[in-house]
Design an enzyme around this catalytic site. Structure first.
Site, short mmCIF file in Angstrom:
data_model
loop_
_atom_site.label_atom_id
_atom_site.label_comp_id
_atom_site.label_asym_id
_atom_site.label_seq_id
_atom_site.Cartn_x
_atom_site.Cartn_y
_atom_site.Cartn_z
N ILE A 155 12.26 26.72 25.57
CA ILE A 155 10.92 26.19 25.27
C ILE A 155 9.86 26.96 26.04
CG2 ILE A 155 9.41 24.18 25.47
CD1 ILE A 155 11.89 22.43 24.97
N THR A 232 4.79 18.82 28.94
CA THR A 232 5.49 18.39 27.72
C THR A 232 6.98 18.32 27.98
OG1 THR A 232 5.57 20.70 26.96
CG2 THR A 232 3.75 19.35 26.15
N SER A 233 7.37 18.21 29.24
CA SER A 233 8.79 18.26 29.60
C SER A 233 9.33 16.88 29.98
CB SER A 233 9.01 19.26 30.73
OG SER A 233 10.37 19.46 30.97
N ARG A 234 9.15 16.45 31.21
CA ARG A 234 9.59 15.14 31.68
C ARG A 234 8.53 14.54 32.59
NH1 ARG A 234 12.25 15.20 28.00
NH2 ARG A 234 14.52 15.06 27.74
N ASP A 258 2.41 14.89 27.31
CA ASP A 258 3.18 14.34 26.19
C ASP A 258 4.30 13.45 26.72
OD1 ASP A 258 3.80 14.16 23.37
OD2 ASP A 258 5.59 15.37 23.80
N GLU A 263 7.20 5.98 30.91
CA GLU A 263 7.03 5.89 29.46
C GLU A 263 8.05 4.99 28.78
OE1 GLU A 263 9.29 9.37 27.18
OE2 GLU A 263 7.74 10.17 28.48
N HIS A 295 5.03 11.41 23.53
CA HIS A 295 6.31 12.12 23.48
C HIS A 295 6.62 12.58 22.06
CE1 HIS A 295 10.18 12.55 26.02
NE2 HIS A 295 10.19 13.44 25.06
N GLN A 296 5.67 13.28 21.46
CA GLN A 296 5.83 13.74 20.08
C GLN A 296 6.02 15.25 19.97
OE1 GLN A 296 1.55 12.65 18.87
NE2 GLN A 296 1.91 14.46 17.62
N PHE A 298 8.56 17.05 20.18
CA PHE A 298 9.75 17.41 19.41
C PHE A 298 9.62 17.06 17.93
CE2 PHE A 298 10.18 12.93 19.87
CZ PHE A 298 10.99 12.50 18.83
#
Length: 333
Positions: A155, A232-234, A258, A263, A295-296, A298
């Site tokens: 990524i 956008t990872s964790r 993200d 979450e 968390h979109q 992906f």
């Protein structure tokens, strides 16, 4: 094979059913997140298919083993929510999807960067109200800016390729250098240098003991004034309280998330008619220069197709007692 699919959304069912036409497994879908209280639902199932916010801690794994579950299939890349040591001791193989359309997350990363920079989300609302003023919408050219990537796996590499096309200067930190990143003209530096030199910092590394709160008060203090941070990872890679302090002091000019550390209580569900009790999340939401998506990263057709295919193929390998390159537990000593 009977498979219990947890944290199941309508799109999970759509893509898993499409792929299952080649396997013929019996899939049962539960919209709940897997935890110790509802592990009883797994009675009679051969495998559990879980997602990023499901609980696969030692107590849950012990319950699954007691219910004669044979396999754990994560339909995601991350596995920080799985106690792999316990899984190994229980002889519960755990497989994951290490790579699914890395371009999906990379492109979402760029969407956050571009939206925060050019403020298109605010411009959209203005024009809808017939307000065509440009005050407050000033951005900057990405061309020539220094972007620091923390993590240059699939990524991170996909993100670097896009940024390279924008004419950005690329620097990165990764304990495991990627020759493909270097071939782009990117340079590896120590974290200290990345923090101090980057106009934009974007995170693309796994969450583990070494990376927990990688971005905290100390690291933010070493960053450039007006830095943009993208995650956008964790969620656990960043200290939310430190981010809020950085935003209040104007050290952080823009923040795109993200993912969020807490979450699991929020994302993938509709809370629009409820009061959200998470004060840190609500504080983040109050800043005009913060953009949060649920968390979109992906969430593309290509990625969901690959996730479903790899997940079910992983289980086919395990059921056939065949080597599976995506198994996690075999690597635990």
């Amino acid at each position: 094979m009977r498979i219990a699919v947890f944290s199941a959304q309508p799109y999970d069912k759509q893509f898993l059913e499409q792929e299952n036409s080649q396997h013929g497994y019996e899939l049962s879908y539960f919209d709940q997140q897997l935890n110790e209280a509802n592990a009883e639902l797994c009675k009679g199932f051969d495998a559990v298919c879980a997602f990023v916010n499901d609980d696969l801690s030692a107590p849950v794994l012990n319950r699954l083993k007691a219910h004669r579950v044979k396999f754990i299939a994560m339909r995601c890349a991350g596995f920080n929510n799985v106690d792999l040591v316990t899984a190994k001791s229980l002889e519960l193989p755990v497989v994951r999807v290490p790579a699914y359309s890395p371009e999906a997350v990379a492109e979402h990363t760029l969407a956050l960067i571009l939206t925060l920079n050019r403020k298109t989300h605010r411009a959209y609302n203005r024009v809808r109200e017939s307000n065509f003023t440009l005050n407050g919408l000033l951005g900057f050219n990405l061309h020539g800016k220094t972007v620091g990537l923390i993590g240059t796996g699939q990524i991170g590499l996909a993100t670097a390729k896009i940024l390279n096309g924008f004419g950005c200067k690329l620097i990165a930190y990764d304990p495991y250098p990627n020759p493909e990143y270097v071939s782009l003209g990117g340079h590896y530096v120590e974290l200290e240098q990345l923090y101090s030199r980057s106009d934009i910092i974007t995170l693309h590394c796994p969450l583990n003991e070494g990376s927990y709160h990688l971005v905290d008060e100390a690291s933010i203090s070493r960053m450039k004034e007006g830095v943009m941070i993208i995650n956008t990872s964790r969620g656990g890679l960043v200290d939310t309280k430190a981010l809020i302090a950085g935003l209040k002091s104007r050290k952080i000019q823009a923040l795109g998330l993200d993912v969020y550390e807490q979450e699991s209580q929020l994302f993938f569900h509709d809370h629009s008619g409820k009061i959200i009790d998470d004060e840190l999340f609500e504080r983040l939401q109050s800043f005009p220069n913060v953009l949060i998506t649920g968390h979109q990263g992906f969430f593309t057709e290509e990625a969901l197709t690959q996730i479903a295919a790899i997940t079910l193929n992983n289980l086919t390998c395990l059921a056939g007692d065949q080597p599976c390159e995506n198994e996690l537990t075999h690597a635990i000593s």
